[in-house]
Design a protein around this motif. Structure first.
Motif, PDB file in Angstrom:
ATOM      1  N   TYR A   1      -0.579   3.389   5.568  1.00 57.33           N
ATOM      2  CA  TYR A   1       0.859   3.660   5.798  1.00 57.33           C
ATOM      3  C   TYR A   1       1.077   4.309   7.165  1.00 57.33           C
TER       4      TYR A   1
ATOM      5  N   SER B   1       7.615   0.019  -9.385  1.00 54.87           N
ATOM      6  CA  SER B   1       6.281   0.532  -9.721  1.00 54.87           C
ATOM      7  C   SER B   1       5.284   0.158  -8.621  1.00 54.87           C
ATOM      8  N   GLN B   2       4.652  -0.995  -8.748  1.00 58.20           N
ATOM      9  CA  GLN B   2       3.640  -1.418  -7.758  1.00 58.20           C
ATOM     10  C   GLN B   2       4.271  -1.439  -6.368  1.00 58.20           C
ATOM     11  N   GLY B   3       3.511  -0.980  -5.375  1.00 57.86           N
ATOM     12  CA  GLY B   3       4.069  -0.885  -4.036  1.00 57.86           C
ATOM     13  C   GLY B   3       4.070  -2.203  -3.302  1.00 57.86           C
TER      14      GLY B   3
ATOM     15  N   PHE C   1       6.864   5.625  -0.978  1.00 63.77           N
ATOM     16  CA  PHE C   1       6.883   6.141  -2.340  1.00 63.77           C
ATOM     17  C   PHE C   1       7.630   7.474  -2.414  1.00 63.77           C
TER      18      PHE C   1
ATOM     19  N   LYS D   1       1.190  -3.835   4.416  1.00 66.68           N
ATOM     20  CA  LYS D   1       2.153  -2.735   4.396  1.00 66.68           C
ATOM     21  C   LYS D   1       3.069  -2.799   5.614  1.00 66.68           C
TER      22      LYS D   1
ATOM     23  N   ARG E   1       6.290   8.082  -9.781  1.00 72.48           N
ATOM     24  CA  ARG E   1       6.360   7.548  -8.416  1.00 72.48           C
ATOM     25  C   ARG E   1       7.254   6.318  -8.408  1.00 72.48           C
TER      26      ARG E   1
ATOM     27  N   ASN F   1      -0.612   8.119  -0.555  1.00 65.80           N
ATOM     28  CA  ASN F   1      -0.188   7.453  -1.778  1.00 65.80           C
ATOM     29  C   ASN F   1      -0.920   8.135  -2.928  1.00 65.80           C
TER      30      ASN F   1
ATOM     31  N   PHE G   1      -1.113  -0.682 -11.519  1.00 67.46           N
ATOM     32  CA  PHE G   1      -0.147  -1.498 -10.762  1.00 67.46           C
ATOM     33  C   PHE G   1       0.069  -2.843 -11.454  1.00 67.46           C
TER      34      PHE G   1
ATOM     35  N   TYR H   1      -5.810   7.512  -4.779  1.00 69.67           N
ATOM     36  CA  TYR H   1      -5.561   6.083  -5.010  1.00 69.67           C
ATOM     37  C   TYR H   1      -6.626   5.549  -5.982  1.00 69.67           C
TER      38      TYR H   1
END
Ligand code: GLN
Length: 385
Positions: free
Chosen positions: A205, A36-38, A320, A236, A365, A174, A20, A125
């Motif tokens: 999530y 990319s990074q959430g 994602f 989140k 992703r 994820n 990330f 993850y």
């Protein structure tokens, strides 16, 4: 000449910098759209900031209680009971953490000893296995097989041995965007029944589920609840990933051990943010509306990619979207993610990094927690590939 001339044998010899950080840095350097990074590229409503600021100005700037600000623990207890019918005592069974990653690490650290095995479901993850290894445990991997990525509970069962201390699970998942059915909770309960195996349930999530699906929380399962550390993340839920605040639900005996480690890992989490979040949670629409909010973004993104040669996998939850590029190229996904960041200006995460032995399923992703305009621009760029 370096000042430190000893040698430090790495505790994590095969670990580099998290993907990330690598991909976000590349996106920044190249000016690419960062899918990319959430993390969201939009902000929370200002009301949340006003609440935090109010507490800061009111002098709430010293240590909160070690297990978390009491109004926040009470608000979490109300939310969890309303959603999952599960009662957790804020005094003894809810601990506020510095985000999901710390919650995971602390749950592992308080329970896993050298020689213990911890079952993970891969793709997993990226923090799970290093947390286990830092505690002297051995990760044991079950497969979530491309393209459906459903848990194979028969395989998980085969991997459980007398040395298994823990199973780490994640729903909504994820990086794959899959979500559990009630039968998954039942299967996990059945295979842990009568054992001492603990469960770490990464449910960060929990409020992002699509097409009418309901979150299957280990907290809401009468049996699993008793052996689980269930964790969630306000980053989140309220678009504030940089605040690093989450929480862990666990029965009293497990919470006691969790807190023994927690107090020496972070001690406590910043006070005004906790108090602001406690008030913000009073209005359930603020988290119950998240599924519809992200479903619209998912649909916009998927629609925008229809013209591309990417093949979209189902997305049941999380922010994602996985896409197969097998029709476009057979480059390894890490190389492709880097090349597309540089050449077409869209950064993504290669899914192979979520495996111990990287597999080439040719899947990237994409994070769609982005402004509609960002998503549309990304789709235009990807449509041409
Ligand atoms: N959970 C986020 C993701 O999957 C990243 C968090 C982090 O960078 N540590 O992208």
């Amino acid at each position: 000449m370096p000042h430190y001339t000893g040698s430090l044998p790495s505790r994590l010899p095969r670990v580099g910098t998290t993907i990330f950080t690598v991909m976000s840095r590349l996106a920044t350097e190249t000016g690419a759209l960062n899918l990319s990074q959430g993390f969201p590229d939009f902000t929370s409503p200002p009301g949340l900031f006003d609440l935090v600021s109010k507490h800061m100005h009111a002098g709430q700037n010293q240590y909160a209680p070690m297990a978390g600000a009491i109004p926040l623990r009470e608000a979490i207890a109300r939310k969890v009971e309303a959603l999952y019918g599960a009662r957790y005592d804020p005094e003894h069974e809810i601990t506020v953490t510095a985000g999901g990653t710390q919650a995971i690490f602390t749950a592992v650290a308080c329970a896993v000893r050298p020689g213990d095995e911890v079952v993970l479901l891969e793709p997993a993850y990226d923090s799970y296995a290093p947390a286990v290894e830092l505690c002297g445990g051995t990760p044991v991997r079950a497969r979530l097989a491309f393209p459906g990525y459903r848990p194979d509970w028969a395989e998980v069962k085969r991997l459980v041995t007398p040395r298994t201390r823990m199973i780490i699970v994640n729903t909504p998942h994820n990086p794959t965007g899959t979500a559990w059915e009630p039968s998954d909770l039942e299967a996990l309960a059945a295979l842990t029944r009568g054992t001492g195996v603990l469960v770490v349930a990464d449910e960060v999530y929990e409020h992002i589920l699509f097409d009418g699906r309901r979150h299957q929380s280990c907290a809401g399962h009468a049996e699993l609840r008793d052996r689980s550390f269930v964790l969630s993340s306000f980053g989140k839920t309220f678009h504030v990933t940089g605040w690093k605040v989450g929480y862990v639900l666990a029965p009293r005996e497990l919470s006691l051990e969790f807190r023994k480690a927690h107090q020496f890992i972070v001690f406590t989490v910043n006070t005004p943010v906790q108090l602001g979040l406690a008030e913000w949670l009073a209005e359930p629409e603020r988290y119950l509306g998240l599924s519809a909010f992200y479903q619209a973004k998912r649909d916009l993104f998927r629609e925008g990619l229809r013209a591309s040669r990417l093949e979209l996998l189902p997305c049941q939850g999380t922010y994602f979207q996985l896409a197969s590029y097998a029709r476009i190229t057979d480059e390894p996904d890490t190389a492709l993610a880097e090349r597309w960041t540089r050449e077409i200006g869209v950064a993504s995460i290669p899914v192979s990094v979520f495996y111990e032995t990287p597999r080439q399923d040719r899947v990237l992703r994409f994070c769609f927690a982005k402004n509609d305009d960002t998503l549309k621009r990304a789709c235009e760029r990807l449509a041409g590939v």
